[in-house]
Design a protein around this motif. Structure first.
Motif, PDB file in Angstrom:
ATOM      1  N   ILE A  24      33.111  -4.703 -40.911  1.00 23.06           N
ATOM      2  CA  ILE A  24      34.005  -5.532 -41.724  1.00 23.06           C
ATOM      3  C   ILE A  24      34.343  -4.830 -43.042  1.00 23.06           C
ATOM      4  CG2 ILE A  24      32.231  -6.876 -42.957  1.00 23.06           C
ATOM      5  CD1 ILE A  24      34.058  -9.343 -42.538  1.00 23.06           C
ATOM      6  N   THR A  25      33.432  -4.003 -43.514  1.00 22.18           N
ATOM      7  CA  THR A  25      33.701  -3.256 -44.746  1.00 22.18           C
ATOM      8  C   THR A  25      34.839  -2.267 -44.546  1.00 22.18           C
ATOM      9  OG1 THR A  25      31.428  -3.478 -45.550  1.00 22.18           O
ATOM     10  CG2 THR A  25      32.740  -1.677 -46.458  1.00 22.18           C
ATOM     11  N   LYS A  26      34.781  -1.513 -43.468  1.00 22.08           N
ATOM     12  CA  LYS A  26      35.815  -0.493 -43.253  1.00 22.08           C
ATOM     13  C   LYS A  26      37.133  -1.088 -42.725  1.00 22.08           C
ATOM     14  CE  LYS A  26      34.514   1.038 -38.557  1.00 22.08           C
ATOM     15  NZ  LYS A  26      33.949   2.169 -37.781  1.00 22.08           N
ATOM     16  N   LYS A  60      41.119  -2.978 -50.732  1.00 23.90           N
ATOM     17  CA  LYS A  60      40.735  -2.394 -52.028  1.00 23.90           C
ATOM     18  C   LYS A  60      40.070  -3.428 -52.934  1.00 23.90           C
ATOM     19  CE  LYS A  60      44.319   1.156 -51.805  1.00 23.90           C
ATOM     20  NZ  LYS A  60      45.506   1.771 -52.460  1.00 23.90           N
ATOM     21  N   MET A  61      39.172  -4.192 -52.340  1.00 27.98           N
ATOM     22  CA  MET A  61      38.394  -5.139 -53.127  1.00 27.98           C
ATOM     23  C   MET A  61      37.396  -4.342 -53.966  1.00 27.98           C
ATOM     24  SD  MET A  61      37.688  -8.243 -50.458  1.00 27.98           S
ATOM     25  CE  MET A  61      38.966  -9.482 -50.188  1.00 27.98           C
ATOM     26  N   ASP A  92      37.769  -9.797 -56.597  1.00 29.39           N
ATOM     27  CA  ASP A  92      37.860  -9.715 -55.133  1.00 29.39           C
ATOM     28  C   ASP A  92      38.576 -10.929 -54.555  1.00 29.39           C
ATOM     29  OD1 ASP A  92      36.296  -7.309 -55.005  1.00 29.39           O
ATOM     30  OD2 ASP A  92      34.496  -8.535 -55.283  1.00 29.39           O
ATOM     31  N   MET A  93      38.241 -12.117 -55.079  1.00 27.46           N
ATOM     32  CA  MET A  93      38.836 -13.333 -54.540  1.00 27.46           C
ATOM     33  C   MET A  93      40.310 -13.451 -54.892  1.00 27.46           C
ATOM     34  SD  MET A  93      36.490 -14.476 -52.712  1.00 27.46           S
ATOM     35  CE  MET A  93      37.145 -16.071 -52.219  1.00 27.46           C
ATOM     36  N   GLU A  94      40.685 -12.864 -55.991  1.00 24.94           N
ATOM     37  CA  GLU A  94      42.112 -12.781 -56.322  1.00 24.94           C
ATOM     38  C   GLU A  94      42.855 -12.063 -55.197  1.00 24.94           C
ATOM     39  OE1 GLU A  94      45.023 -10.720 -59.703  1.00 24.94           O
ATOM     40  OE2 GLU A  94      42.864 -10.328 -59.691  1.00 24.94           O
ATOM     41  N   ILE A  95      42.304 -10.959 -54.752  1.00 29.88           N
ATOM     42  CA  ILE A  95      42.906 -10.194 -53.659  1.00 29.88           C
ATOM     43  C   ILE A  95      42.840 -10.971 -52.346  1.00 29.88           C
ATOM     44  CG2 ILE A  95      42.646  -8.099 -52.246  1.00 29.88           C
ATOM     45  CD1 ILE A  95      41.634  -6.701 -54.808  1.00 29.88           C
TER      46      ILE A  95
END
Length: 381
Positions: A196-198, A205-206, A258-261
């Motif tokens: 999930i990271t990749k 781009k979090m 991060d949550m903005e994104i």
């Protein structure tokens, strides 16, 4: 993981506003209420973020990471608890789009060494797992997670469960079943966290999002969990790793930045990564959630409530609110967005308090009222 227990401390709120009329006034009022609530409840801290397509991002912060900690800012990381399920759902939708998985893959196909299907003619599918409609008793064996049982042992217990209904028919909220995905990726010689990271976190781009307990504690700045020892009195507690072992259910960490994104992505601002078809698939109402209709802070507003795939779907005055909440010891989180209004919201806390329920409900009530005012103003023009 989604629970209805109290807990608070840090708050991230992300919204996208599609109307200019009265927007600033009501958002200012809500931000003031947010801070007043934090002060009244003596919360460790909170963060408020607002994003709008044609407006600069707005951030508001209150408090510290802990009593002797640093001030909260947009890169302070929190546990998302069950809001992690929204990330997992999007990741699964991406895996389906890339034909690496299919919504109709059965759990038996994913983990052939286990047996989860009590109904041979209606197997439990990936879409049932993500859609909280496996048919088994809600929150099955969460007590084993909290007792820190090893994942394979919990999965063996799940094999013995009796069903309440056939898969896909009734809403039965789970955490342990997400261990199927954890084990599936392990057997693929990788991990859910890495995949999930990749696939999601890096492409979006979090800046500070991560998966797992070690990643949280390795963050440059992170909000420490707090539990209540008395009314409006909080004490810092250690981070538990039990639910982190079920990271598809509750293993994501993220900051306001991060949550903005994330909310922008839900509102289709990153179509190359998360497209319209994916969001529409995830937010299609699938099983009715009657209990949600009686939530204290929501019952006067809700006219209908369902679960989709990794998201709740609320109908508030004919406006669809796509929502999920989460709770683990020391943290609370809410996230929601409305494609219809072009609005997204997230609230993150690092203490256990039910005030998040009122704040989230109030936000959407005020949001919808402001929307109506905007429509009336447009008509008069």
């Amino acid at each position: 993981m989604q629970f209805y227990k109290p807990f608070i401390a840090l708050t991230v709120l992300v919204l996208s506003l599609s109307f200019p009329v009265c927007a600033d006034t009501w958002v200012d009022d809500f931000a003031n209420e947010l801070k007043a609530t934090a002060k009244k409840k003596k919360l460790p801290g909170l963060a408020f973020v607002m994003v709008a397509p044609n407006q600069p991002t707005r951030f508001e912060f209150y408090g510290k990471t802990e009593k002797s900690g640093t001030l909260i800012d947009k890169e302070t990381v929190f546990r998302l608890a069950s809001v992690s399920k929204t990330f997992t759902a999007v990741f699964m939708a991406q895996q389906v789009k890339e034909k690496k998985l299919a919504w109709k893959n059965s759990l038996q196909e994913l983990l052939p060494d286990y047996k989860f299907d009590n109904y041979i003619d209606t197997p439990i599918l990936l879409q049932h797992l993500i859609g909280q409609s496996t048919g088994f008793i809600p929150n099955a064996y969460d007590n084993l997670i909290e007792a820190n049982y090893k994942l394979p042992r919990v999965l063996e217990h799940l094999e013995k469960l009796d069903s309440l209904c056939k898969p896909g028919i009734c809403y039965t909220y789970q955490n342990t079943f997400f261990g199927v995905l954890e084990e599936y990726y392990r057997q693929q010689k990788t991990t859910f966290a890495d995949e999930i990271t990749k696939s999601i976190i890096i492409p979006l781009k979090m800046p500070t999002a991560s998966v797992g307990k070690n990643a949280l504690m390795a963050s440059k700045k992170w909000a420490k969990p707090h539990a209540a020892i008395d009314k409006n009195k909080w004490v810092s507690v250690r981070v538990k790793d039990n639910y982190y072992k079920y990271s598809p259910a509750a293993g994501i960490n993220a900051s306001a930045a991060d949550m903005e994104i994330w909310l922008k992505a839900m509102l289709l601002e990153y179509p190359d990564i998360i497209d319209k078809n994916m969001i529409e698939t995830l937010t299609k109402p699938r099983v009715k959630t009657k209990r949600e209709m009686y939530r204290r802070e929501w019952r006067k507003q809700l006219t209908d409530a369902h679960y989709g795939l990794g998201w709740r779907i609320y109908n508030v005055d004919d406006i669809e609110i796509i929502y999920h909440g989460g709770w683990v010891q020391g943290y609370r989180a809410d996230v929601a967005f409305s494609p219809q209004l072009g609005v997204g919201y997230a609230l993150l806390m690092n203490a256990e308090s039910n005030s998040i329920n009122k704040l989230t409900a109030t936000f959407w009530k005020d949001q919808i009222e402001a929307h109506k005012i905007g429509l009336l103003a447009d008509i008069k023009k």
